[in-house]
Design an enzyme around this catalytic site. Structure first.
Site, short mmCIF file in Angstrom:
data_model
loop_
_atom_site.label_atom_id
_atom_site.label_comp_id
_atom_site.label_asym_id
_atom_site.label_seq_id
_atom_site.Cartn_x
_atom_site.Cartn_y
_atom_site.Cartn_z
N GLY A 14 0.85 -1.18 0.00
CA GLY A 14 0.00 0.00 0.00
C GLY A 14 0.89 1.23 0.00
O GLY A 14 0.70 2.17 -0.77
N GLY A 15 1.87 1.21 0.89
CA GLY A 15 2.82 2.31 0.96
C GLY A 15 4.14 1.83 1.52
O GLY A 15 4.19 0.82 2.23
N MET A 16 5.22 2.52 1.16
CA MET A 16 6.54 2.23 1.71
C MET A 16 7.17 3.55 2.12
O MET A 16 7.31 4.47 1.30
CB MET A 16 7.39 1.50 0.65
CG MET A 16 8.82 1.24 1.08
SD MET A 16 8.91 0.12 2.51
CE MET A 16 10.27 0.84 3.41
N GLU A 17 7.55 3.62 3.40
CA GLU A 17 7.93 4.90 4.04
C GLU A 17 9.34 5.37 3.70
O GLU A 17 10.06 5.82 4.59
CB GLU A 17 7.77 4.74 5.55
CG GLU A 17 8.75 3.76 6.24
CD GLU A 17 8.29 2.32 6.27
OE1 GLU A 17 7.46 1.91 5.42
OE2 GLU A 17 8.76 1.57 7.16
N ASN A 18 9.78 5.27 2.46
CA ASN A 18 11.11 5.77 2.10
C ASN A 18 11.20 7.23 2.50
O ASN A 18 10.35 8.03 2.14
CB ASN A 18 11.33 5.57 0.60
CG ASN A 18 11.26 4.09 0.21
OD1 ASN A 18 10.57 3.73 -0.72
ND2 ASN A 18 11.95 3.25 0.94
N TYR B 50 1.58 -5.53 13.24
CA TYR B 50 0.77 -4.33 13.09
C TYR B 50 -0.31 -4.23 14.17
O TYR B 50 -0.32 -3.30 14.97
CB TYR B 50 0.07 -4.32 11.71
CG TYR B 50 1.00 -4.06 10.56
CD1 TYR B 50 1.07 -2.81 9.98
CD2 TYR B 50 1.82 -5.07 10.05
CE1 TYR B 50 1.93 -2.55 8.91
CE2 TYR B 50 2.67 -4.83 8.99
CZ TYR B 50 2.72 -3.57 8.43
OH TYR B 50 3.58 -3.32 7.39
N HIS C 238 -0.28 6.67 7.83
CA HIS C 238 0.58 5.59 8.33
C HIS C 238 2.04 5.84 7.92
O HIS C 238 2.94 5.80 8.78
CB HIS C 238 0.08 4.24 7.79
CG HIS C 238 0.93 3.08 8.18
ND1 HIS C 238 0.65 2.29 9.28
CD2 HIS C 238 2.06 2.58 7.64
CE1 HIS C 238 1.58 1.36 9.38
NE2 HIS C 238 2.45 1.50 8.40
N GLU C 239 2.26 6.10 6.65
CA GLU C 239 3.65 6.28 6.18
C GLU C 239 4.25 7.54 6.80
O GLU C 239 5.43 7.56 7.15
CB GLU C 239 3.72 6.32 4.65
CG GLU C 239 3.10 5.11 3.93
CD GLU C 239 3.47 3.75 4.49
OE1 GLU C 239 4.55 3.61 5.08
OE2 GLU C 239 2.65 2.81 4.36
N ASP D 222 11.42 -11.34 5.49
CA ASP D 222 10.27 -10.89 4.71
C ASP D 222 8.99 -11.62 5.10
O ASP D 222 7.89 -11.12 4.88
CB ASP D 222 10.53 -11.06 3.20
CG ASP D 222 11.34 -9.90 2.65
OD1 ASP D 222 11.09 -8.76 3.08
OD2 ASP D 222 12.23 -10.14 1.82
N GLU E 157 6.15 -1.20 13.26
CA GLU E 157 4.77 -1.17 12.77
C GLU E 157 3.72 -0.97 13.87
O GLU E 157 2.72 -0.30 13.65
CB GLU E 157 4.47 -2.43 11.94
CG GLU E 157 5.32 -2.55 10.68
CD GLU E 157 5.19 -1.39 9.70
OE1 GLU E 157 4.19 -0.64 9.77
OE2 GLU E 157 6.10 -1.24 8.85
N HIS F 62 5.65 6.82 10.18
CA HIS F 62 6.97 6.19 10.20
C HIS F 62 8.10 7.21 10.26
O HIS F 62 9.23 6.86 10.59
CB HIS F 62 7.16 5.32 8.95
CG HIS F 62 6.60 3.94 9.05
ND1 HIS F 62 6.95 3.06 10.06
CD2 HIS F 62 5.71 3.27 8.26
CE1 HIS F 62 6.31 1.91 9.87
NE2 HIS F 62 5.55 2.01 8.79
N1 BES Z 1 6.89 -0.58 5.84
C1 BES Z 1 5.61 -1.07 5.44
C2 BES Z 1 5.65 -1.89 4.18
C3 BES Z 1 6.57 -3.09 4.23
C4 BES Z 1 6.57 -3.94 5.32
C5 BES Z 1 7.40 -3.36 3.17
C6 BES Z 1 7.41 -5.04 5.34
C7 BES Z 1 8.25 -4.46 3.20
C8 BES Z 1 8.25 -5.31 4.29
C9 BES Z 1 4.60 0.07 5.27
O1 BES Z 1 4.76 1.11 6.19
C10 BES Z 1 3.24 -0.48 5.55
O2 BES Z 1 3.04 -0.98 6.61
N2 BES Z 1 2.31 -0.36 4.60
C11 BES Z 1 0.96 -0.81 4.78
C12 BES Z 1 0.07 0.38 5.08
C13 BES Z 1 -1.09 0.10 6.00
C14 BES Z 1 -0.76 -0.60 7.26
C15 BES Z 1 -1.84 1.40 6.28
C16 BES Z 1 0.54 -1.52 3.50
O3 BES Z 1 1.33 -1.55 2.55
O4 BES Z 1 -0.52 -2.09 3.46
ZN ZN Z 2 4.21 0.55 8.16
#
Ligand code: BES
Ligand code: ZN
Length: 552
Positions: free
Chosen positions: A193-197, A315, A220-221, A307, A243, A224
């Site tokens: 959904g998102g990646m907090e780069n 979460y 959410h991002e 992973d 998370e 982070h």
């Molecule tokens: N950092 C994560 C995405 C991630 C986690 C990438 C583990 C690789 C390995 C990101 O912040 C995240 O949690 N995204 C969620 C958003 C949601 C919880 C609002 C997503 O992608 O669903």
């Molecule tokens: Zn996250």
């Protein structure tokens, strides 16, 4: 001078690069090491053909580092326990733009971009994307980036809303240290959904719902920026520190901006996801602990690939644990002040849960004196090391006003003989997306419904069954599969062709594989058509579900 180089096996997800130094360095000595390398077929760097982009005209490339993929992008100490600054000079072909997770950015001549990240970050937060991308301002320190055909929709989705989240975040958790907060809309196969780069969050284009309804991902991002990017889990075995705290921070910001009713409703959908996850895996699964044991190993049966810890437990169980800590404190203002002190104490560091909990008890000596870490049933040790359902759940009753009508409507639809009068009396046209999501989760939980009910539901609510919103489409597809509604299988197929987010893709393949012969055939057909578009990690997880070879 040239040095001896050797590569040695380490784990299925990477190998050791060993470089012999001419003599051991002395303390405080600075070394410059130049490594000439080429990124190969590793999973960290994704190369997309034009057909895999939104515009379908030009190729695209991007990197995804978390959790342990950046080792195939560049040689590094690929652990969240090591932080460093970086700079990069990137030359791309004419007609392409490069962006990175960096605090400064400069375009030079000959399509060369120079980036600098001036704050120390762990390796997994370095990210690069190159494509036909353009930008538009959406706030004083924010812009959106997207392919030209999406940029207008991207600007419309978030124009004027990002700054408020940043300001509320700063008020709650302290200064935003990253300078800019920009958002890059990725090609449809982006697995998250998102990646907090840092400075530049990468997001799925599914967020372009047209009505800002999926903005919780952005909040959410943004969260982070304090939890994860400033205070970082030292090992992926304690991923919940990133998370769980981020979920808590996200819901604090959401409560300030949207109020507690809406936020509790969103949290209730999160709780439903945790329930589904634990039902799927079994509560006692070793990954359903907050602290997971990760060991490099050559066979899957031993050790856990970092992973694989990406599931609902860090979460939502993590969120419950942080909420429990807040509950022990009993005063939201005091707990907010603690969070801010915590960020300040550990910023730019990588820490373990012992550091977090030690600081909590030090910050609240009266709680330490009471021995809150060992209250029977709620021991901190149990939270961390025992798999299963959280011993404490935060009170979500402020969301009742939004959940109750949805609960009641789901109950009506689950009846053997439908009470159409009562059903028609409920007007869902004004319901928010998350209210519909919550309703659909309730319907899913009661599925399969009595014969014929889902067909009628589908006809009655085109707003749901023909929805374009990805969260609604996911739930509708799950309902279609659980009720074996073959007439709407094409919606499952279309949804899986349209995007490749892991959290949408895997539940649907699991549902198809656990369903009828026809559902299994649909799974095979859809996977063979879409596999090349999926991120290689997602491909491997689907293969595992479908029992295909090549799965790790
Ligand atoms: N950092 C994560 C995405 C991630 C986690 C990438 C583990 C690789 C390995 C990101 O912040 C995240 O949690 N995204 C969620 C958003 C949601 C919880 C609002 C997503 O992608 O669903
Ligand atoms: Zn996250």
């Amino acid at each position: 001078q040239p040095l001896p180089v050797e590569s040695r096996p380490f784990a299925p997800y990477g190998s050791v690069l060993s470089i012999g130094l001419p003599r051991g360095p002395s303390a405080g000595q600075r070394l410059t090491l130049e490594i000439d390398y080429e990124a190969g077929e590793g999973p960290g760097v994704c190369w997309l053909a034009p057909e895999q982009t939104a515009g379908k005209q030009k190729p695209y490339m991007y990197t995804q580092g978390q959790a342990v993929l950046n080792r195939s992008f560049f040689p590094c100490f690929d652990t969240p326990s090591v932080k460093f600054t970086y700079s990069a000079t990137v030359t791309v072909p004419e007609g392409f733009t490069a962006v990175m997770s960096a605090t400064s950015w400069e375009k030079q001549k000959d399509n060369t971009f120079v980036f600098k990240m001036s704050q120390p970050i762990p390796s997994y937060l370095i990210a690069l994307a190159v494509g036909d991308i353009v930008s538009a301002d959406v706030g004083p320190r924010s812009r959106v980036w997207a392919e030209p055909c999406l940029i207008e929709a991207a600007k419309k989705e978030y124009d004027g809303v990002i700054e408020e989240f940043l300001t509320v975040g700063e008020k709650l958790f302290g200064p935003y240290v990253w300078g800019r907060y920009d958002i890059l809309f990725m090609p449809p196969s982006f697995p998250f959904g998102g990646m907090e780069n840092p400075c530049l969050t990468f997001v799925t284009p599914c967020l372009l719902a047209g009505d800002r309804s999926l903005v919780d991902v952005i909040i959410h991002e943004i969260s982070h920026s304090w939890f994860g990017n400033l205070v970082t889990n030292a090992t992926w075995g304690e991923f919940w520190l990133n998370e769980g705290f981020t979920m808590y921070a996200q819901r604090r910001i959401s409560t300030e901006v949207y109020g507690s009713a809406y936020t509790c409703l969103e949290a209730a959908t999160g709780r439903a996801l945790l329930r589904q996850h634990m039902d799927n895996t079994g509560e006692d699964h070793p990954l359903n602990k907050l602290r997971v044991v990760i060991e490099p190993a050559f066979s899957v049966s031993l050790g856990v690939n970092p992973d694989d810890t990406y599931n609902e437990t860090p979460y939502e169980k993590g969120y419950c644990f942080v909420s429990y800590l807040a509950h022990l404190v009993g005063d939201q203002n005091k707990f907010d002040a603690f969070l801010q002190a915590y960020v300040n104490r550990f910023k730019f560091q990588s820490i373990t849960a012992d550091d977090t909990l030690g600081f909590f008890l030090e910050y609240f000596p009266e709680l330490k004196e009471k021995g809150v870490e060992s209250i029977p049933g709620f021991e901190f040790d149990r939270w961390l090391n025992t798999p299963g359902w959280p011993p404490y759940l935060p009170d979500l009753s402020p969301g009742e006003q939004l959940m109750k009508p949805a609960d009641e409507l789901a109950e009506l639809w689950a009846a053997d003989t439908l009470n159409m009068e009562a059903i028609e009396a409920v007007d869902i046209t004004a319901w928010r997306t998350y209210q519909l999501v919550y309703f659909l989760d309730q319907v899913l939980q009661r599925s399969p419904l009595p014969e014929g009910n889902v067909e009628r539901l589908s006809k009655m609510y085109p707003k749901i069954s023909k929805a374009q919103n990805a969260e609604l489409r996911l739930r509708w597809c799950q309902i279609v599969l659980k009720n074996n509604l073959e007439a709407e299988y094409s919606k499952v197929k279309d949804f899986l062709h349209s995007q490749g987010k892991q959290k949408y893709t895997l539940p649907l393949y699991r549902a198809m594989w656990g369903g009828s012969e026809a559902a299994r055939a649909l799974a095979m057909e859809t996977f063979s058509a879409t596999a090349p578009q999926l991120h290689v990690n997602v491909q491997n997880y689907v293969k595992k579900i479908l029992g295909l070879e090549g799965a790790e």
